[in-house]
Design an enzyme around this catalytic site. Structure first.
Site, PDB file in Angstrom:
ATOM      1  N   ASN A  13       0.928  -1.178   0.049  1.00 36.67           N
ATOM      2  CA  ASN A  13       0.037   0.021   0.155  1.00 36.67           C
ATOM      3  C   ASN A  13       0.700   1.188  -0.019  1.00 36.67           C
ATOM      4  OD1 ASN A  13      -1.811   1.971   0.259  1.00 36.67           O
ATOM      5  ND2 ASN A  13      -2.082   1.484   2.523  1.00 36.67           N
ATOM      6  N   LYS A  15       0.147   4.383  -0.203  1.00 33.95           N
ATOM      7  CA  LYS A  15      -0.472   5.404   0.404  1.00 33.95           C
ATOM      8  C   LYS A  15      -0.133   6.577  -0.635  1.00 33.95           C
ATOM      9  CE  LYS A  15       0.660   3.508   5.043  1.00 33.95           C
ATOM     10  NZ  LYS A  15       0.158   3.650   6.226  1.00 33.95           N
ATOM     11  N   HIS A  98      -9.590   1.443   4.664  1.00 32.36           N
ATOM     12  CA  HIS A  98      -8.180   1.452   5.477  1.00 32.36           C
ATOM     13  C   HIS A  98      -8.424   2.053   6.408  1.00 32.36           C
ATOM     14  CE1 HIS A  98      -4.039   2.611   6.224  1.00 32.36           C
ATOM     15  NE2 HIS A  98      -3.560   1.533   5.634  1.00 32.36           N
ATOM     16  N   GLU A 100      -6.901   4.882   7.757  1.00 31.45           N
ATOM     17  CA  GLU A 100      -6.641   6.018   7.297  1.00 31.45           C
ATOM     18  C   GLU A 100      -7.780   6.598   6.404  1.00 31.45           C
ATOM     19  OE1 GLU A 100      -2.993   5.616   5.290  1.00 31.45           O
ATOM     20  OE2 GLU A 100      -2.027   4.887   7.206  1.00 31.45           O
ATOM     21  N   GLU A 170      -5.662  -5.117  10.455  1.00 32.76           N
ATOM     22  CA  GLU A 170      -4.609  -4.058  10.600  1.00 32.76           C
ATOM     23  C   GLU A 170      -5.086  -3.248  11.910  1.00 32.76           C
ATOM     24  OE1 GLU A 170      -2.570  -2.852   6.863  1.00 32.76           O
ATOM     25  OE2 GLU A 170      -4.306  -1.641   7.008  1.00 32.76           O
ATOM     26  N   GLY A 176       1.890   2.101  10.544  1.00 34.61           N
ATOM     27  CA  GLY A 176       2.963   3.231  10.416  1.00 34.61           C
ATOM     28  C   GLY A 176       3.553   3.805  11.747  1.00 34.61           C
ATOM     29  N   SER A 216       3.181  -2.205  10.335  1.00 33.73           N
ATOM     30  CA  SER A 216       4.528  -2.291  10.543  1.00 33.73           C
ATOM     31  C   SER A 216       5.089  -3.690  10.234  1.00 33.73           C
ATOM     32  CB  SER A 216       4.920  -1.913  11.892  1.00 33.73           C
ATOM     33  OG  SER A 216       4.335  -0.424  12.136  1.00 33.73           O
ATOM     34  N   GLY A 237       2.656  -1.164   4.097  1.00 36.56           N
ATOM     35  CA  GLY A 237       2.784   0.271   3.814  1.00 36.56           C
ATOM     36  C   GLY A 237       4.159   0.675   3.842  1.00 36.56           C
TER      37      GLY A 237
HETATM   38  C1  PEP Z   1      -0.968   0.087   5.907  1.00 39.72           C
HETATM   39  O1  PEP Z   1      -0.698   1.275   5.375  1.00 39.72           O
HETATM   40  O2  PEP Z   1      -1.753  -0.694   5.382  1.00 39.72           O
HETATM   41  C2  PEP Z   1       0.069  -0.455   6.624  1.00 39.72           C
HETATM   42  C3  PEP Z   1       0.360  -1.613   7.331  1.00 39.72           C
HETATM   43  O3  PEP Z   1       1.262   0.445   6.788  1.00 39.72           O
HETATM   44  P1  PEP Z   1       2.759   0.308   7.568  1.00 39.72           P
HETATM   45  O4  PEP Z   1       3.239  -1.123   7.059  1.00 39.72           O
HETATM   46  O5  PEP Z   1       3.425   1.459   7.221  1.00 39.72           O
HETATM   47  O6  PEP Z   1       2.414   0.184   9.081  1.00 39.72           O
END
Ligand code: PEP
Length: 254
Positions: A13, A15, A98, A100, A170, A176, A216, A237
């Protein structure tokens, strides 16, 4: 992961990162590194990067996804993009719900449900995100939260659609932040989601649906997380923006 029953999918992803002009070369770079991978590899990219990503992914094993869509098929929705538009340019996957989007763009479980239905009707494969906030985990209501999110996301969705549906667990506190859920925490909640699918549909649907972990995940922790029976891949991400790290996660899935 259970290779016999379900597909392992590693999806990036991006973003709001990478320019359209950087996209073609980056997808080629990733494709060269993940060539021959046994799992499905997906890159979900910003709307304006999609055309270049799709062009670069031709003839490779990288599939391209969008990061969002609107649930209406067309009409007076300035600035929005429909499922049919995405399908028309060759998009295969789309991230829906998501955290966000829920946090900054007022998406709700109900809009997630509408988007899931719109995506499926257009022939797109939704990657549906669910997950609890830190406060909710500390309150001990993680199971209730992800169960409700899952139940509402799939209202009115027939079990036959599940061959094209991916769920991403998630935990919002892990996205993040560099704070990863432990592999046991990831496994526990992915299993809760699978049990919800079993209650809503049947065991075959539950056992056959790919449930990813996201939050992460990186080159260092992927192997342990992906080693769990109910964790069938990752939504990545930050680590998807570096081809070396992303490819290492793809290898960990094998
Ligand atoms: C995401 O954006 O779905 C995500 C898991 O981000 P990150 O891996 O940066 O935590």
């Amino acid at each position: 992961m259970n290779y016999d029953k379900r597909k392992t999918i590693i999806a990036g992803n991006w973003k709001m990162n990478k320019l359209p002009s950087e996209t073609y070369d980056y997808i080629k770079e990733v494709a060269a590194k993940v060539e021959g991978a046994k799992c499905e590899v997906v890159a979900c990219v910003p709307f304006v990067n999609l055309a270049n990503a799709i062009e670069a992914a031709k003839g490779t094993n990288v599939k391209i996804g969008a990061e969002n869509l609107h649930f209406m098929p067309s009409g007076a929705f300035t600035g929005e993009v429909s499922a049919a538009m995405l399908k028309d340019i060759g998009v295969e996957y789309v991230i829906i719900g998501h955290s966000e989007r829920r946090q900054y763009f007022a998406e709700t479980d109900i809009t997630v449900n509408k988007k899931v239905i719109a995506a499926l009707e257009a022939g797109l494969k939704p990657i549906v995100c669910v997950g609890e906030l830190l406060d909710e985990r500390e309150q001990g209501i993680t199971a209730e939260i992800v169960s409700i999110q899952t139940k509402i996301a799939f209202m009115g969705v027939d079990k036959s659609a599940f061959k094209n549906i991916v769920i991403a667990y998630e935990p919002v506190w892990a996205i993040g932040t560099g704070k990863t859920a432990t592999s046991d925490q990831a496994e526990e909640v992915c299993k809760i989601i699978r049990d919800v699918l079993c209650d809503l549909y049947d065991e075959e649907t539950a056992e056959g649906t790919t449930i990813q972990y996201g939050g992460s995940m990186n080159a260092g922790n992927a192997k342990e997380l992906l080693g769990k029976y109910d964790v069938d891949g990752g939504l990545i991400g930050g680590a998807s923006l570096k081809s070396e790290d992303f490819a290492t996660i793809v290898k960990a899935a094998e």
